[in-house]
Design a protein around this motif. Structure first.
Motif, PDB file in Angstrom:
ATOM      1  N   HIS A  12      23.976  12.651   4.532  1.00  0.00           N
ATOM      2  CA  HIS A  12      23.375  12.428   5.846  1.00  0.00           C
ATOM      3  C   HIS A  12      23.000  13.890   6.337  1.00  0.00           C
ATOM      4  CE1 HIS A  12      25.559   8.383   6.927  1.00  0.00           C
ATOM      5  NE2 HIS A  12      24.542   8.175   5.876  1.00  0.00           N
ATOM      6  N   GLU A  13      21.907  14.153   6.162  1.00  0.00           N
ATOM      7  CA  GLU A  13      21.289  15.398   6.692  1.00  0.00           C
ATOM      8  C   GLU A  13      21.720  15.860   7.867  1.00  0.00           C
ATOM      9  OE1 GLU A  13      17.710  16.951   5.483  1.00  0.00           O
ATOM     10  OE2 GLU A  13      17.732  16.067   3.393  1.00  0.00           O
ATOM     11  N   GLN A  14      21.517  14.680   8.705  1.00  0.00           N
ATOM     12  CA  GLN A  14      21.962  15.195  10.299  1.00  0.00           C
ATOM     13  C   GLN A  14      23.126  15.810  10.625  1.00  0.00           C
ATOM     14  OE1 GLN A  14      21.047  12.189   9.138  1.00  0.00           O
ATOM     15  NE2 GLN A  14      22.288  10.583  10.203  1.00  0.00           N
ATOM     16  N   ASN A  15      24.226  15.379   9.599  1.00  0.00           N
ATOM     17  CA  ASN A  15      25.551  15.693   9.802  1.00  0.00           C
ATOM     18  C   ASN A  15      25.877  17.058   9.206  1.00  0.00           C
ATOM     19  OD1 ASN A  15      25.808  13.339  11.108  1.00  0.00           O
ATOM     20  ND2 ASN A  15      27.118  12.646   9.445  1.00  0.00           N
ATOM     21  N   GLU A  17      24.131  19.973   9.575  1.00  0.00           N
ATOM     22  CA  GLU A  17      24.244  21.101  10.514  1.00  0.00           C
ATOM     23  C   GLU A  17      25.366  20.970  11.657  1.00  0.00           C
ATOM     24  OE1 GLU A  17      20.591  22.923  11.953  1.00  0.00           O
ATOM     25  OE2 GLU A  17      19.653  21.465  10.424  1.00  0.00           O
ATOM     26  N   ILE A  18      25.627  19.643  12.012  1.00  0.00           N
ATOM     27  CA  ILE A  18      26.843  19.421  12.861  1.00  0.00           C
ATOM     28  C   ILE A  18      28.248  20.040  12.500  1.00  0.00           C
ATOM     29  CG2 ILE A  18      28.341  17.723  14.023  1.00  0.00           C
ATOM     30  CD1 ILE A  18      25.577  15.878  14.178  1.00  0.00           C
ATOM     31  N   TYR A  19      28.345  19.809  10.955  1.00  0.00           N
ATOM     32  CA  TYR A  19      29.428  20.267  10.378  1.00  0.00           C
ATOM     33  C   TYR A  19      29.574  21.846  10.134  1.00  0.00           C
ATOM     34  CZ  TYR A  19      33.240  20.468   6.866  1.00  0.00           C
ATOM     35  OH  TYR A  19      34.556  20.755   6.405  1.00  0.00           O
ATOM     36  N   GLY A  20      28.334  22.399  10.279  1.00  0.00           N
ATOM     37  CA  GLY A  20      28.496  23.816  10.302  1.00  0.00           C
ATOM     38  C   GLY A  20      27.538  24.483   8.914  1.00  0.00           C
ATOM     39  N   HIS A  22      24.136  25.794   7.261  1.00  0.00           N
ATOM     40  CA  HIS A  22      22.883  26.420   7.827  1.00  0.00           C
ATOM     41  C   HIS A  22      21.819  25.994   6.878  1.00  0.00           C
ATOM     42  CE1 HIS A  22      25.233  28.832  10.678  1.00  0.00           C
ATOM     43  NE2 HIS A  22      26.098  28.814   9.712  1.00  0.00           N
ATOM     44  N   TYR A  28      20.696  23.580   2.093  1.00  0.00           N
ATOM     45  CA  TYR A  28      21.825  23.807   3.115  1.00  0.00           C
ATOM     46  C   TYR A  28      23.015  24.503   2.548  1.00  0.00           C
ATOM     47  CZ  TYR A  28      19.625  20.133   6.233  1.00  0.00           C
ATOM     48  OH  TYR A  28      18.664  19.439   6.829  1.00  0.00           O
ATOM     49  N   ALA A  93      32.472  13.557   6.225  1.00  0.00           N
ATOM     50  CA  ALA A  93      31.913  13.980   7.351  1.00  0.00           C
ATOM     51  C   ALA A  93      30.308  13.822   7.107  1.00  0.00           C
ATOM     52  CB  ALA A  93      32.143  15.387   7.854  1.00  0.00           C
ATOM     53  N   CYS A  94      29.672  14.097   6.019  1.00  0.00           N
ATOM     54  CA  CYS A  94      28.538  14.508   5.705  1.00  0.00           C
ATOM     55  C   CYS A  94      27.850  13.467   4.787  1.00  0.00           C
ATOM     56  CB  CYS A  94      28.208  15.874   5.425  1.00  0.00           C
ATOM     57  SG  CYS A  94      28.793  17.042   6.271  1.00  0.00           S
TER      58      CYS A  94
END
Length: 222
Positions: A12-15, A17-20, A22, A28, A93-94
């Motif tokens: 889930h790419e949107q998650n 960056e939310i997780y941290g 870069h 990523y 998470a991701c």
């Protein structure tokens, strides 16, 4: 091992960056400290693949002993355990599991998420014990009591006449003897057979039948 940890999981790419993580061009990246900063865990995700590197924090060189399975001891064991816990957290998470053997399994997980905000928790994973089809539990959010267990096992463990693997949902019920007289119901696998029942998620039972069992288990375990 780590190479199998993300098998059958979709990013889930949107998650990320939310997780941290870069984003750098088409990948990523993230680096996390391990064992109070003695080591660095470098994670790179690109084109659906996950690359992991363990570095000595002082020399910035790869920590080769991490990957040598026959090397054991409390120190390297702590390093492996902390790395695995971080990776499992990232996966939860991701990523989303998508390698279920039967469509009914995915449908049931979607219903559990909608009605109970429940997610499959992989409670027994440790380094060296990961598979593409791990065992997980559904738990009440407040009490943490289980109301369901999902696992993939050999069919022969339930029925010697069958081959291959089957996804099995084990649920609590107050009429186990009655259910066992019907087709599609089996004695609970690795649970108390007096109070729990196992059902294969191969569409032998309808979604409505399985969901009724889930509702009963959810109520009985509150």
């Amino acid at each position: 091992m780590i190479k199998d940890l993300f098998l059958g999981y979709k990013i889930h790419e949107q998650n990320l960056e939310i997780y941290g993580f870069h984003k750098k061009e088409n990948r990523y990246e993230m680096t996390k400290a391990v064992l109070a900063g003695d080591f660095l865990l470098s994670i790179a995700i690109q084109d659906g693949g996950v690359a992991v590197e363990i570095l000595d924090a002082e020399t910035k060189e790869s920590y080769a002993p991490f990957w040598v399975s026959h090397l054991t001891g409390s120190y390297i064991g702590h390093v492996r355990e902390e790395v695995m816990n971080i990776l499992l957290e990232i996966r939860a998470a991701c990523f989303q599991q998508e390698n279920f053997l039967y469509p009914q399994t995915q449908r049931m997980l979607e219903q559990i998420a909608i009605h109970y905000q429940g997610q499959l928790e992989y409670l027994w994973e440790r380094l060296g014990a990961q598979t593409a089809y791990p065992t997980g539990a559904f738990r009440h959010q407040e009490s943490k009591k289980w109301y369901g267990v999902l696992m993939t096992i050999d069919w022969a463990k339930l029925d010697p006449q069958k081959e291959g693997k089957i996804e099995l949902l084990t649920l609590k019920h107050d009429a186990v003897p009655v259910l066992l007289k019907k087709e599609g119901y089996y004695p609970a696998y690795h649970m108390n057979k007096k109070y729990w029942i196992s059902v294969p998620l191969n569409d032998r039972l309808s979604d409505q039948e399985v969901w009724k069992l889930m509702e009963k288990s959810y109520t009985l375990t509150r």
